[in-house]
Design a protein around this motif. Structure first.
Motif, PDB file in Angstrom:
ATOM      1  N   TYR A  24       5.047   8.501 -10.997  1.00 41.37           N
ATOM      2  CA  TYR A  24       4.700   8.256  -9.599  1.00 41.37           C
ATOM      3  C   TYR A  24       3.591   7.208  -9.602  1.00 41.37           C
ATOM      4  CZ  TYR A  24       4.581   9.283  -4.639  1.00 41.37           C
ATOM      5  OH  TYR A  24       4.721   9.178  -3.271  1.00 41.37           O
ATOM      6  N   PRO A  25       3.679   6.197  -8.723  1.00 42.78           N
ATOM      7  CA  PRO A  25       2.717   5.093  -8.788  1.00 42.78           C
ATOM      8  C   PRO A  25       1.364   5.438  -8.181  1.00 42.78           C
ATOM      9  CG  PRO A  25       4.242   4.743  -6.982  1.00 42.78           C
ATOM     10  CD  PRO A  25       4.710   5.982  -7.692  1.00 42.78           C
ATOM     11  N   VAL A  33       2.641  -0.676 -13.425  1.00 39.37           N
ATOM     12  CA  VAL A  33       3.718  -0.809 -12.441  1.00 39.37           C
ATOM     13  C   VAL A  33       4.154  -2.275 -12.333  1.00 39.37           C
ATOM     14  CG1 VAL A  33       4.301  -0.582  -9.997  1.00 39.37           C
ATOM     15  CG2 VAL A  33       3.041   1.251 -11.158  1.00 39.37           C
ATOM     16  N   PHE A  45      11.769   2.917 -14.264  1.00 43.75           N
ATOM     17  CA  PHE A  45      10.727   3.703 -13.604  1.00 43.75           C
ATOM     18  C   PHE A  45      11.439   4.693 -12.677  1.00 43.75           C
ATOM     19  CE2 PHE A  45       7.557   4.848 -10.543  1.00 43.75           C
ATOM     20  CZ  PHE A  45       6.310   4.657 -11.132  1.00 43.75           C
ATOM     21  N   GLN A  47      11.131   7.401 -10.106  1.00 43.00           N
ATOM     22  CA  GLN A  47      10.096   7.866  -9.196  1.00 43.00           C
ATOM     23  C   GLN A  47      10.396   9.283  -8.712  1.00 43.00           C
ATOM     24  OE1 GLN A  47       9.824   7.245  -4.864  1.00 43.00           O
ATOM     25  NE2 GLN A  47       8.483   5.531  -5.394  1.00 43.00           N
ATOM     26  N   GLU A  51       3.877  14.094  -9.121  1.00 45.32           N
ATOM     27  CA  GLU A  51       3.641  13.898 -10.555  1.00 45.32           C
ATOM     28  C   GLU A  51       4.008  15.129 -11.386  1.00 45.32           C
ATOM     29  OE1 GLU A  51       0.643  11.196  -8.407  1.00 45.32           O
ATOM     30  OE2 GLU A  51       1.273  13.294  -8.208  1.00 45.32           O
ATOM     31  N   THR A 456      15.087  12.972  -4.806  1.00 37.68           N
ATOM     32  CA  THR A 456      15.161  12.209  -6.058  1.00 37.68           C
ATOM     33  C   THR A 456      16.598  12.176  -6.563  1.00 37.68           C
ATOM     34  OG1 THR A 456      12.906  12.911  -6.574  1.00 37.68           O
ATOM     35  CG2 THR A 456      14.215  12.003  -8.389  1.00 37.68           C
TER      36      THR A 456
END
Length: 593
Positions: A24-25, A33, A45, A47, A51, A456
């Motif tokens: 997660y960014p 990133v 990546f 997502q 987290e 997701t």
């Protein structure tokens, strides 16, 4: 040559064979990133919605591949959120590498935004290897050691990379004082076999026994053929720790199924009556489900010496990998005439499967939760992967699902944390995009975080060659496992304020985000619902309305547990009569012909 530290990190991950990072960014990893963007999202990546779910997905990926799962999070709250998933990896001995950001070096110690002492925070969970990278030259050694340690110690490791370091120009370590080099990513394989005298001592113990039992854990997974040969030579029955449920097929007549609080009666009987015990690759915590101390002579095989003799007073401890050690042990064993012992084991196993089948078909209001897994068992493809959540769903996974073929399955074994099944299933789909995956979860786990992770699934489904990911929700409006623990362990009636859940249609939610959704509220709908979901070409949520008063009765309910549950009824449990009726109907199946 990589331009920045962040570019180098991704390049090294590719060299380690990493295909995706569950993450997660956040601004603490902005440099990383941005590097994903420059690398055309290679590795991918992925997502997550949180987290913690990213860490769980990495654990699921690692469990179902044996390779390292990688997760990533920003500084401060992001790094904190990873912890539960990383503890799940630590307690279940799973290789995971966590990469986390940190505030810029110039702000450290200044009570800056999102500054947390990550060295202290991660000291326990990543105790095998934890490093903060403060200059580019620390890489690649830091990253390589994190991978090698995770793989060899089967544990989570962590790299902390401050935000400003990620953007520095990468310069490799030099051949000079206080620089530490590294070698190209690889992990040579090795076998570990105990010395001949210890193998001989183990053989003496096993040869002397007449009623041999085996406890196989997840560490026995590489030694399936050797376990079968051992059982053939000795007439042993084999019980499986819950993390080793998928090691051997439940269609084998001498495999007694799971052991422990969620285990089977044949496993209990096997341990109560054996005179010799072999433990292979297991650290099952419930020693009360093993033979009485002194009843059985015991031998243990484990790759990690820290777990030898930990749960039972073993006479001979063999430090080695399960496959090589069993291969060296087998020629030293003499064939037993154990027809009577084996016959009794097989009779107990046959009766058990007949009993749980009858229990699953007992009427309930509206659906018996045992029936949900019972109906799945004959229909599940032989290459399916099943993830079970903590809670009452784990009971039915442990007892009612028969492993066969190439099926794999797992849950949060030692941490027993809620909310792992759906992210485990996502990790499994990235690990094996061509295999069907099933998550078994209670409605408490779904409300905790499973609903979010359905998004997701919707986002990444197109990447999977076989899009079948079935999330089965045991929808009973109750935090059911704890409700039963209150009754059985404390003699307390159900406290509705803590145990009842708000009403949600999980099937409607799934349909609302483009997934399939099937509602089941009658027993005769269960089998057809599984068939519909397994025949679909995309992810599906099965919303099965279950009776919360069907008891998860342990294989050997103690007098104290029965007494406590009875006291709970007498103290005014809100569903006392219905609970008593369902318990009697379920238990009766063990007694009726």
């Amino acid at each position: 040559m990589a331009d920045t530290v962040a570019d180098f990190v991704l390049d090294r991950l590719r060299q380690w064979g990493v295909e995706q990072v569950f993450a997660y960014p956040g601004d603490g990893i902005n440099g990383l990133v941005a590097a994903f963007g420059r690398a055309d999202d290679d590795p991918k990546f992925v997502q997550a919605r949180h987290e913690e779910m990213a860490a769980f997905a990495a654990v699921g990926y690692a469990k179902f591949t044996g390779r390292v799962g990688v997760c990533m999070a920003t500084s401060g709250p992001g790094a904190i959120h990873l912890l539960n998933g990383l503890y799940d990896a630590k307690l279940d001995h799973v290789p995971v590498v966590a990469i986390v950001g940190q505030t810029a070096r110039s702000a450290m110690g200044g009570s800056y935004q999102q500054e947390v002492d990550l060295q202290a925070l991660y000291k326990d969970v990543a105790s095998e290897y934890l490093v903060e990278v403060n200059v580019p030259e620390q890489l690649p050694n830091a990253l390589d050691r994190a991978f090698r340690t995770a793989l060899t110690q089967r544990a989570p490791t962590a790299l902390i990379i401050p935000a400003d370091v990620q953007d520095l120009k990468y310069t490799p370590p030099q051949h000079e004082f206080k620089h530490v080099p590294s070698s190209p990513p690889d992990l040579p394989q090795a076998t570990m076999v105990p010395p001949p005298d210890q193998l001989a001592a183990a053989a003496e113990v096993i040869n002397a026994g007449e009623k041999v039992a085996v406890l196989a854990g997840q560490g026995a997974r590489p030694a399936v053929e050797e376990l079968l040969q051992f059982a053939d030579l000795t007439g042993a029955g084999i019980a499986k720790a819950l993390l080793g449920k998928d090691v051997l097929s439940d269609e084998l007549s001498f495999v007694t199924g799971s052991i422990g609080l969620l285990g089977t009666r044949p496993s209990w009987e096997l341990m109560q009556e054996c005179d010799t015990l072999l433990i292979v690759g297991s650290s099952l915590p419930y020693s009360q489900f093993l033979p009485e101390f002194g009843q059985a002579r015991a031998v243990q095989i484990d790759l990690d010496g820290r777990f030898l003799g930990l749960r039972y007073p073993t006479e001979v401890n063999l430090l080695g990998d399960s496959r090589s050690t069993l291969r060296a042990l087998l020629p030293l064993l003499t064939r037993k005439n154990a027809d009577g012992w084996r016959g009794k084991i097989e009779k107990n196993v046959e009766q058990w499967w007949d009993t749980v089948g009858k229990q699953a078909m007992v009427d309930a209001d509206p659906v018996n939760p045992m029936r949900v897994v019972h109906e799945l068992s004959p229909r599940v493809p032989e290459n399916a992967i099943i993830a079970a959540d903590s809670g009452s769903a784990a009971n039915w996974y442990a007892r009612n699902l028969r492993m066969r073929g190439e099926m794999r399955g797992s849950l949060s074994g030692t941490l027993a944390t809620m909310g792992c099944a759906v992210p485990y299933a996502i990790g499994a789909k990235f690990a094996h995009p061509d295999r069907p995956v099933i998550a078994l979860a209670g409605d408490g786990a779904m409300q905790m975080n499973g609903l979010a992770e359905l998004m997701t699934i919707a986002r990444y489904r197109s990447l999977w060659a076989d899009q079948r990911l079935i999330v089965c929700v045991l929808h009973n409006g109750d935090l059911n496992q704890v409700t039963w623990e209150l009754r059985a362990m404390g003699g307390a009636p159900k406290f509705e304020e803590s145990q009842n859940l708000p009403e949600v249609s999980y099937a409607d939610f799934a349909r609302g985000i483009g997934l399939g959704g099937i509602t089941v509220d009658r027993p005769d709908q269960v089998g057809p619902a599984w068939e519909q979901a397994l025949a679909s070409d995309g992810p599906t949520v099965l919303d099965v309305r279950c009776d919360p008063e069907v008891p998860p009765i342990p294989p050997h309910a103690t007098f104290d547990q029965i007494k406590s549950t009875t006291q709970a009824v007498l103290r005014g449990d809100p569903n006392a009569w219905h609970m008593a009726k369902e318990g009697l109907k379920t238990k009766a199946q063990e007694l009726l012909p």
